[in-house]
Design a protein around this motif. Structure first.
Motif, PDB file in Angstrom:
ATOM      1  N   SER A 346      17.435  64.103  66.455  1.00 44.86           N
ATOM      2  CA  SER A 346      16.966  63.241  65.379  1.00 44.86           C
ATOM      3  C   SER A 346      17.025  63.932  64.028  1.00 44.86           C
ATOM      4  CB  SER A 346      15.509  62.832  65.622  1.00 44.86           C
ATOM      5  OG  SER A 346      15.313  62.395  66.940  1.00 44.86           O
ATOM      6  N   ALA A 347      17.161  63.112  63.005  1.00 45.84           N
ATOM      7  CA  ALA A 347      17.060  63.584  61.624  1.00 45.84           C
ATOM      8  C   ALA A 347      15.891  62.829  61.001  1.00 45.84           C
ATOM      9  CB  ALA A 347      18.351  63.280  60.873  1.00 45.84           C
ATOM     10  N   VAL A 348      15.024  63.587  60.308  1.00 50.83           N
ATOM     11  CA  VAL A 348      13.810  62.996  59.745  1.00 50.83           C
ATOM     12  C   VAL A 348      13.717  63.321  58.255  1.00 50.83           C
ATOM     13  CG1 VAL A 348      11.273  63.133  59.789  1.00 50.83           C
ATOM     14  CG2 VAL A 348      12.559  63.220  61.940  1.00 50.83           C
ATOM     15  N   GLY A 349      13.339  62.337  57.461  1.00 49.80           N
ATOM     16  CA  GLY A 349      13.127  62.628  56.035  1.00 49.80           C
ATOM     17  C   GLY A 349      12.665  61.396  55.270  1.00 49.80           C
ATOM     18  N   VAL A 350      11.664  61.566  54.403  1.00 46.66           N
ATOM     19  CA  VAL A 350      11.184  60.407  53.620  1.00 46.66           C
ATOM     20  C   VAL A 350      12.234  59.917  52.647  1.00 46.66           C
ATOM     21  CG1 VAL A 350       8.671  60.498  53.546  1.00 46.66           C
ATOM     22  CG2 VAL A 350       9.965  62.019  52.079  1.00 46.66           C
ATOM     23  N   VAL A 358      23.002  57.305  55.428  1.00 46.18           N
ATOM     24  CA  VAL A 358      22.538  58.449  56.216  1.00 46.18           C
ATOM     25  C   VAL A 358      22.929  58.279  57.696  1.00 46.18           C
ATOM     26  CG1 VAL A 358      20.560  59.861  56.869  1.00 46.18           C
ATOM     27  CG2 VAL A 358      20.597  58.751  54.641  1.00 46.18           C
ATOM     28  N   ALA A 359      22.743  57.072  58.206  1.00 48.05           N
ATOM     29  CA  ALA A 359      23.085  56.844  59.618  1.00 48.05           C
ATOM     30  C   ALA A 359      24.573  57.078  59.839  1.00 48.05           C
ATOM     31  CB  ALA A 359      22.692  55.423  60.025  1.00 48.05           C
ATOM     32  N   GLY A 360      25.388  56.500  58.953  1.00 39.72           N
ATOM     33  CA  GLY A 360      26.834  56.657  59.097  1.00 39.72           C
ATOM     34  C   GLY A 360      27.224  58.124  59.080  1.00 39.72           C
ATOM     35  N   LYS A 361      26.600  58.880  58.190  1.00 40.57           N
ATOM     36  CA  LYS A 361      26.916  60.301  58.078  1.00 40.57           C
ATOM     37  C   LYS A 361      26.533  61.026  59.373  1.00 40.57           C
ATOM     38  CE  LYS A 361      26.374  64.010  54.684  1.00 40.57           C
ATOM     39  NZ  LYS A 361      25.620  64.377  53.495  1.00 40.57           N
ATOM     40  N   MET A 362      25.375  60.670  59.897  1.00 42.12           N
ATOM     41  CA  MET A 362      24.913  61.324  61.134  1.00 42.12           C
ATOM     42  C   MET A 362      25.893  61.037  62.275  1.00 42.12           C
ATOM     43  SD  MET A 362      21.195  61.214  62.827  1.00 42.12           S
ATOM     44  CE  MET A 362      20.827  61.886  64.439  1.00 42.12           C
ATOM     45  N   PHE A 363      26.330  59.795  62.385  1.00 45.91           N
ATOM     46  CA  PHE A 363      27.245  59.449  63.476  1.00 45.91           C
ATOM     47  C   PHE A 363      28.593  60.156  63.288  1.00 45.91           C
ATOM     48  CE2 PHE A 363      24.847  55.130  63.327  1.00 45.91           C
ATOM     49  CZ  PHE A 363      23.726  55.728  63.882  1.00 45.91           C
ATOM     50  N   SER A 364      29.033  60.274  62.030  1.00 43.58           N
ATOM     51  CA  SER A 364      30.307  60.963  61.784  1.00 43.58           C
ATOM     52  C   SER A 364      30.225  62.427  62.180  1.00 43.58           C
ATOM     53  CB  SER A 364      30.689  60.923  60.304  1.00 43.58           C
ATOM     54  OG  SER A 364      30.653  59.626  59.835  1.00 43.58           O
ATOM     55  N   ILE A 365      29.119  63.053  61.818  1.00 34.65           N
ATOM     56  CA  ILE A 365      28.970  64.484  62.140  1.00 34.65           C
ATOM     57  C   ILE A 365      29.066  64.678  63.658  1.00 34.65           C
ATOM     58  CG2 ILE A 365      27.384  66.456  62.070  1.00 34.65           C
ATOM     59  CD1 ILE A 365      26.169  65.132  59.495  1.00 34.65           C
ATOM     60  N   LEU A 366      28.429  63.787  64.397  1.00 41.41           N
ATOM     61  CA  LEU A 366      28.456  63.913  65.860  1.00 41.41           C
ATOM     62  C   LEU A 366      29.848  63.600  66.400  1.00 41.41           C
ATOM     63  CD1 LEU A 366      24.990  62.320  66.765  1.00 41.41           C
ATOM     64  CD2 LEU A 366      25.581  64.747  66.700  1.00 41.41           C
ATOM     65  N   SER A 367      30.495  62.606  65.824  1.00 41.12           N
ATOM     66  CA  SER A 367      31.806  62.227  66.361  1.00 41.12           C
ATOM     67  C   SER A 367      32.856  63.288  66.072  1.00 41.12           C
ATOM     68  CB  SER A 367      32.240  60.861  65.852  1.00 41.12           C
ATOM     69  OG  SER A 367      32.817  60.989  64.578  1.00 41.12           O
ATOM     70  N   LEU A 394      24.558  72.143  70.042  1.00 38.77           N
ATOM     71  CA  LEU A 394      25.660  71.942  69.101  1.00 38.77           C
ATOM     72  C   LEU A 394      25.305  70.847  68.088  1.00 38.77           C
ATOM     73  CD1 LEU A 394      28.634  72.364  68.212  1.00 38.77           C
ATOM     74  CD2 LEU A 394      29.285  70.644  69.926  1.00 38.77           C
ATOM     75  N   ALA A 395      24.767  69.750  68.582  1.00 38.92           N
ATOM     76  CA  ALA A 395      24.424  68.627  67.700  1.00 38.92           C
ATOM     77  C   ALA A 395      23.393  69.065  66.663  1.00 38.92           C
ATOM     78  CB  ALA A 395      23.887  67.463  68.528  1.00 38.92           C
ATOM     79  N   ALA A 396      22.358  69.763  67.119  1.00 41.94           N
ATOM     80  CA  ALA A 396      21.324  70.211  66.186  1.00 41.94           C
ATOM     81  C   ALA A 396      21.943  71.128  65.126  1.00 41.94           C
ATOM     82  CB  ALA A 396      20.209  70.927  66.937  1.00 41.94           C
ATOM     83  N   LYS A 397      22.842  72.002  65.560  1.00 41.52           N
ATOM     84  CA  LYS A 397      23.467  72.952  64.617  1.00 41.52           C
ATOM     85  C   LYS A 397      24.296  72.240  63.562  1.00 41.52           C
ATOM     86  CE  LYS A 397      23.488  77.295  66.971  1.00 41.52           C
ATOM     87  NZ  LYS A 397      23.856  77.791  68.298  1.00 41.52           N
ATOM     88  N   VAL A 398      25.159  71.332  63.984  1.00 40.85           N
ATOM     89  CA  VAL A 398      26.024  70.684  62.986  1.00 40.85           C
ATOM     90  C   VAL A 398      25.219  69.759  62.071  1.00 40.85           C
ATOM     91  CG1 VAL A 398      28.231  70.938  64.191  1.00 40.85           C
ATOM     92  CG2 VAL A 398      26.808  68.948  64.698  1.00 40.85           C
ATOM     93  N   LEU A 399      24.221  69.112  62.611  1.00 46.36           N
ATOM     94  CA  LEU A 399      23.397  68.229  61.767  1.00 46.36           C
ATOM     95  C   LEU A 399      22.613  69.051  60.739  1.00 46.36           C
ATOM     96  CD1 LEU A 399      22.023  65.721  64.449  1.00 46.36           C
ATOM     97  CD2 LEU A 399      23.689  65.221  62.635  1.00 46.36           C
ATOM     98  N   HIS A 400      22.076  70.176  61.198  1.00 42.67           N
ATOM     99  CA  HIS A 400      21.316  71.036  60.278  1.00 42.67           C
ATOM    100  C   HIS A 400      22.225  71.561  59.179  1.00 42.67           C
ATOM    101  CE1 HIS A 400      18.808  74.480  58.949  1.00 42.67           C
ATOM    102  NE2 HIS A 400      17.818  73.679  59.284  1.00 42.67           N
ATOM    103  N   LYS A 401      23.433  71.955  59.582  1.00 39.70           N
ATOM    104  CA  LYS A 401      24.375  72.516  58.630  1.00 39.70           C
ATOM    105  C   LYS A 401      24.699  71.503  57.538  1.00 39.70           C
ATOM    106  CE  LYS A 401      28.263  75.448  58.573  1.00 39.70           C
ATOM    107  NZ  LYS A 401      29.474  75.940  59.111  1.00 39.70           N
TER     108      LYS A 401
END
Ligand code: ASP
Ligand code: MG
Length: 407
Positions: A346-350, A358-367, A394-401
């Motif tokens: 998950s990604a969390v932020g106010v 943001v959702a699109g970006k998250m899905f792209s990073i994973l894909s 791996l997912a946590a790493k790329v999302l954090h990056k």
């Protein structure tokens, strides 16, 4: 009533795990006292005491009485309040310890998971007015009949925040073994950033998604009573993280934390009738059986049939499958499938409330990493994806990056 500014400080188990640590805590309290504060302290049981007491009871019974378990577990905190008072006396600081019952921490009486309904402040104010440091046992309270009850594991945080609320102070420090709230789990991400500030809602969302630093109820309480929680380490003087109202935050990150958890399993009920009342029946039954359901996704139906996937705690998986099988006599699903090796990242932020894509970006990073998304859910300040457990790190790493290091 004491004129001085009241501060509530809570010290967790690691902060009072041995006499050296207790002395260090006493010295810290003295510094606050010397600065002119009226100090109210909440302590947890020393180190792993609570766990050890549970093991001890388990040696005598598989199913010990809830009342006696609370009686037993509350002793851990009673030891630490007295030892801390003794340590303070030793360095010339006047201090007095109180159990939950002595300051009338009244609760709803639900053994092992009680909710605080009120605390009497008379005795605390009197002691503060006499110049004493007041030390209150965390994690415990009483019911209407004066039975001792506990607030659920990690409940001392909630004791502290409830005290801050009734003492009408906004200052509450939570001393723990980490020096604040980080953007990710340091066991997964090499150098996550420490957040200066985080909102109550983000903190609750992080806890729900597996990154719990504080007892969730303490954050709910803090939000309700507008108390600022300073999460910091008793092993250093470094500033920690302040948990505060969103409106007061200087900086609102789009993403302030990445989490990953693997304590849930996915169940899919395939091809059940796509008509009103089916989902209601299934989830009502799960609710009645006290099974906590987290994510739910229903596929768009075809031929008047639809599939529902949802996640439950792995511990509840077997019971959930049994319930689904029993209910299926009415539903006629073609299959009830389950998968245990999943992770919820998950990604969390106010800040995501006021930004696009943001959702699109998250899905792209994973894909980009060829990680398949099996389920998606969103809240106002969080996006979660269910993926195969082997990709959790791996997912946590790329999302954090992308979301945090590049931010
Ligand atoms: N001693 C209790 C526990 O270990 C309460 C606390 O630490 O907050 O859960
Ligand atoms: Mg603890």
């Amino acid at each position: 009533m004491s004129e001085k500014k009241i501060i509530v400080q809570k010290y967790g188990g690691t902060s009072v795990k041995n006499p050296e640590r207790i002395k260090a805590v006493a010295e810290r309290i003295k510094r606050y006292k010397d600065k002119g504060y009226s100090v109210v302290v909440v302590v947890s049981a020393m180190g792993k005491t609570t766990d050890e007491l549970i093991v001890l009871a388990a040696e005598l019974s598989k199913n010990p009485s809830k009342r006696e378990m609370d009686m037993l577990l509350s002793t851990g905190e009673q030891v630490s309040i007295a030892l801390l008072a003794i340590a303070l006396h030793e360095i010339g600081v006047d201090a007095i310890s109180y159990t939950g019952s002595q300051v009338r921490v009244l609760t709803d009486g639900n053994f092992s998971n009680a909710k605080i309904a009120g605390i009497s402040t008379d005795r605390i104010h009197r002691s503060l007015a006499e110049g004493k440091v007041v030390i209150v046992a965390g994690f415990q309270g009483i019911d209407e009949d004066e039975n001792i009850v506990t607030l659920g594991r990690g409940g001392s945080d909630t004791s502290a925040v409830a005290l801050a609320a009734v003492l009408k102070t906004r200052d509450c420090e939570i001393y723990t073994d980490v020096d604040g709230v980080y953007t990710a789990d340091p066991r997964v991400i090499k150098s996550p950033k420490k957040l200066k500030e985080i909102s109550y809602d983000e903190m609750l969302e992080l806890a729900r998604l597996g990154a719990g630093v504080l007892h969730s109820r303490s954050v709910e309480f803090a939000k309700k009573f507008n108390i600022k929680l300073h999460v910091r380490s008793s092993f250093s003087d470094a500033e920690g993280t302040i948990v505060m109202p969103t409106e007061e935050m200087m900086e609102k990150f789009v993403i302030s934390g990445i989490t990953s958890k693997q304590d849930e399993a996915k169940i899919t009920v395939r091809d059940i009738p796509d008509k009103p009342g089916i989902a209601a029946k299934l989830f009502n039954e799960l609710g009645t059986q006290k099974i906590y359901v987290n994510m739910i996704v229903q596929s768009t139906g075809h031929d008047n049939r639809a599939s529902i996937s949802f996640t439950v705690k792995k511990d509840d998986l077997k019971r959930t499958i049994d319930i689904c099988n029993t209910m299926n006599k009415d539903f006629g699903a073609t299959a009830i499938e389950f998968k245990e090796d999943i992770a919820i990242v998950s990604a969390v932020g106010v800040g995501m409330q006021s930004s696009y894509g943001v959702a699109g970006k998250m899905f792209s990073i994973l894909s980009e990493q060829n990680i398949n998304i099996e389920m998606i859910s969103t809240s106002e300040i969080g996006i979660s994806c269910v993926i195969d457990a082997i990709y959790a790190e791996l997912a946590a790493k790329v999302l954090h990056k992308t979301f945090i290091e590049a931010q």
